[in-house]
Enzyme design. Structure first.
Site, PDB file in Angstrom:
ATOM      1  N   GLU A   1    -116.936 -26.930 -39.337  1.00 32.38           N
ATOM      2  CA  GLU A   1    -118.052 -25.776 -39.137  1.00 32.38           C
ATOM      3  C   GLU A   1    -117.402 -24.871 -38.509  1.00 32.38           C
ATOM      4  OE1 GLU A   1    -121.688 -26.537 -37.263  1.00 32.38           O
ATOM      5  OE2 GLU A   1    -123.036 -27.750 -39.691  1.00 32.38           O
TER       6      GLU A   1
ATOM      7  N   GLU B   1    -123.303 -32.883 -44.124  1.00 29.17           N
ATOM      8  CA  GLU B   1    -124.964 -33.006 -42.583  1.00 29.17           C
ATOM      9  C   GLU B   1    -125.866 -31.981 -43.425  1.00 29.17           C
ATOM     10  OE1 GLU B   1    -124.144 -31.386 -38.887  1.00 29.17           O
ATOM     11  OE2 GLU B   1    -122.124 -32.075 -38.707  1.00 29.17           O
TER      12      GLU B   1
HETATM   13  C1  BG6 Z   1    -124.153 -28.541 -36.884  1.00 29.65           C
HETATM   14  C2  BG6 Z   1    -122.936 -29.270 -36.715  1.00 29.65           C
HETATM   15  O1  BG6 Z   1    -123.910 -27.385 -36.620  1.00 29.65           O
HETATM   16  O2  BG6 Z   1    -125.025 -28.701 -36.367  1.00 29.65           O
HETATM   17  C3  BG6 Z   1    -123.167 -30.614 -35.824  1.00 29.65           C
HETATM   18  O3  BG6 Z   1    -121.835 -30.263 -37.130  1.00 29.65           O
HETATM   19  C4  BG6 Z   1    -124.920 -30.051 -34.663  1.00 29.65           C
HETATM   20  O4  BG6 Z   1    -122.280 -30.833 -34.197  1.00 29.65           O
HETATM   21  C5  BG6 Z   1    -125.303 -30.459 -35.983  1.00 29.65           C
HETATM   22  O5  BG6 Z   1    -125.559 -32.101 -34.167  1.00 29.65           O
HETATM   23  C6  BG6 Z   1    -127.244 -30.154 -35.666  1.00 29.65           C
HETATM   24  O6  BG6 Z   1    -127.098 -28.999 -35.111  1.00 29.65           O
HETATM   25  P1  BG6 Z   1    -127.392 -29.531 -33.611  1.00 29.65           P
HETATM   26  O7  BG6 Z   1    -127.906 -28.013 -32.743  1.00 29.65           O
HETATM   27  O8  BG6 Z   1    -129.487 -30.213 -33.681  1.00 29.65           O
HETATM   28  O9  BG6 Z   1    -127.281 -30.231 -32.495  1.00 29.65           O
END
Ligand code: BG6
Length: 457
Positions: free
Chosen positions: A158, A357
């Protein structure tokens, strides 16, 4: 009844600083995540899910879950603390990778996931050109030491969100000008790392891992459509055009000029970017964006990595009245948006895609008999996996799907109580309890999905 390819990489994801803990053990240098203040009422990253000490137990659970791949990140601060190779850090990932392979799980590492070494941060971080060389040296160590066993490398997690939500993700408070110079250095560093990888004939594939989200116009007004195109160029294609075509996106460049944030680019940078490009595209998807034409003069920064933002004169983020939102942070839930996004990426670049993700962060409760009934997570993942299947039917080439997250971990800014995992870790933000592992209902459901190769979901 969706058909997934025979070798589809059913996986799950984590990142080093969010799961490992052991923040100062075995020669590790602190990262930017270790030196910044935790967000109010959230834990620090010192122990996390203690994966560093529990990795064998965790991999045993991954095997039981049926994972074909595990997407994790490598902590730069373990491998090269203060710029020097640390054999103890290398040993940890050597052991981790070997353990995965022994359990028939493909290791899918990310080189850098939000955890810049503190010593580089003190020297200006990515805005300092010297960080490019530090990154490339670090990458070469990874390729030399682990390249014989890794088939899919992701460079930077990201990068686009580090730019647009850097304040939240790694404490970067700089101006647009400094941020986009740093962004440019990251693009060059990535291209140089891909050069080293390709020239070294390590035998696998390498690609970027941005967060990509399709952008809807708020209305059918042509001005709103243009705004959507601008946001997409700035938020998405700037990063993928650079990684895949080795050039800056023209509409994004127009915005950079308007923001007085055009980076200094040398001829050598242009050449390196042009000649060294990605083999596949990993991307994270949580939600879509919606914008209208920006009629006001206010710029709004992204409040976190999944939220919209606005650029005066180009686009303004809006809510999408057709989508429900998550309990944490009100992120829109848009499974069809994943299909739109996948098709857009594939249409532009014609490279295989890997989702690295996608998932739902929610507070889970353990019942008295030790169960975690997370039907909401199953519903979220099911709806998204169905859309992956439909994208494959549309003709998109997918390598696999790695939802966030394999086990509970610390969210970027909302602590441990925002859980994403298939495996529940018995700790709270401020009580480490016994860190025991427990299979959630979603674990048993995903196990069936993998076992049936997605058929019948
Ligand atoms: C993504 C990241 O932006 O979202 C992760 O690569 C992150 O590191 C995930 O944990 C979920 O977002 P958050 O803010 O709920 O942890």
């Amino acid at each position: 009844m969706r058909q997934f390819p025979k070798n589809f990489l059913w996986g799950a994801s984590t990142s080093a600083y969010q799961v490992e803990g052991a923040w100062n053990e075995d020669g590790k240098e602190p990262s930017v995540q270790d030196i910044r203040e935790p967000f109010p009422n959230t834990t620090d990253f010192k122990v996390a899910a203690d994966h560093y000490h529990h990795y064998k137990e965790d991999i045993k659970l991954f095997k039981e879950l049926g994972l074909k791949g595990y997407r994790f990140s490598i902590a730069w601060t373990r491998i090269m603390p203060y710029g020097k190779i640390n054999e103890q850090g290398i040993k940890f990932y050597d052991d981790l990778i070997n353990e995965l392979i022994e359990n028939d799980i493909e290791p899918v590492p990310t080189v850098f996931h939000f955890d810049l070494p503190a010593s580089l941060h003190e020297k200006g971080g990515w805005s300092n050109r010297e960080t490019i060389d530090a990154f490339v040296t670090y990458c070469k160590v990874l390729f030399d030491r682990f390249g014989d066993r890794v088939k899919y490398w992701q460079t930077i997690n990201e990068q686009n969100m580090l730019v647009f939500a850097g304040k939240v993700l790694d404490g970067n408070q700089a101006s647009w000008k400094t941020i986009f110079q740093g962004n440019h250095h990251m693009l060059v560093a990535q291209a140089k790392a891909m050069k080293v990888y390709h020239e070294g004939n390590y035998g696998g594939k390498i690609g970027p891992a941005p967060n990509i989200a399709c952008v809807y116009p708020k209305s059918e007004k042509p001005e709103d459509m243009l705004a959507a195109e601008y946001m997409s160029a700035f938020r998405n294609w700037l990063f993928l055009d650079a990684a895949v075509y080795g050039v800056y996106n023209h509409m994004a460049m127009k915005i950079l000029k308007a923001l007085d944030a055009e980076p200094e680019i040398t001829e050598e940078d242009r050449k390196i970017m042009k000649e060294n490009t990605a083999d596949f595209i990993a991307f994270n998807y949580y939600n879509s964006m919606t914008v209208s034409a920006a009629e006001d003069n206010t710029d709004a920064q992204s409040k976190d990595q999944q939220s919209g933002f606005s650029i005066a004169g180009f686009f303004k983020s809006e809510t999408n009245d057709h989508l429900k939102t998550t309990e944490f942070a009100n992120w829109p839930i848009d499974p069809i948006g994943l299909r739109v996004t996948a098709n857009q990426i594939y249409d532009r670049y014609r490279l295989p895609l890997l989702i690295t993700e996608n998932g739902l962060g929610q507070e889970d409760t353990m019942t008295e008999d030790g169960k975690i009934h997370d039907q909401y997570r199953i519903d979220y993942l099911k709806a998204h996996i169905e859309q992956v299947g439909l994208s494959i039917e549309d003709g998109v080439e997918f390598l696999g799907y790695c939802p966030w997250s394999a086990i509970d971990l610390i969210s970027t800014h909302e602590g441990f109580r925002k859980r994403y995992g298939f495996v529940y870790i018995n700790r709270d933000d401020f009580d480490l309890k016994d860190l025991s592992r427990h299979k959630k209902d979603s674990f048993l459901w995903y196990q069936q999905v993998i076992n049936n190769n997605g058929i019948g979901l």
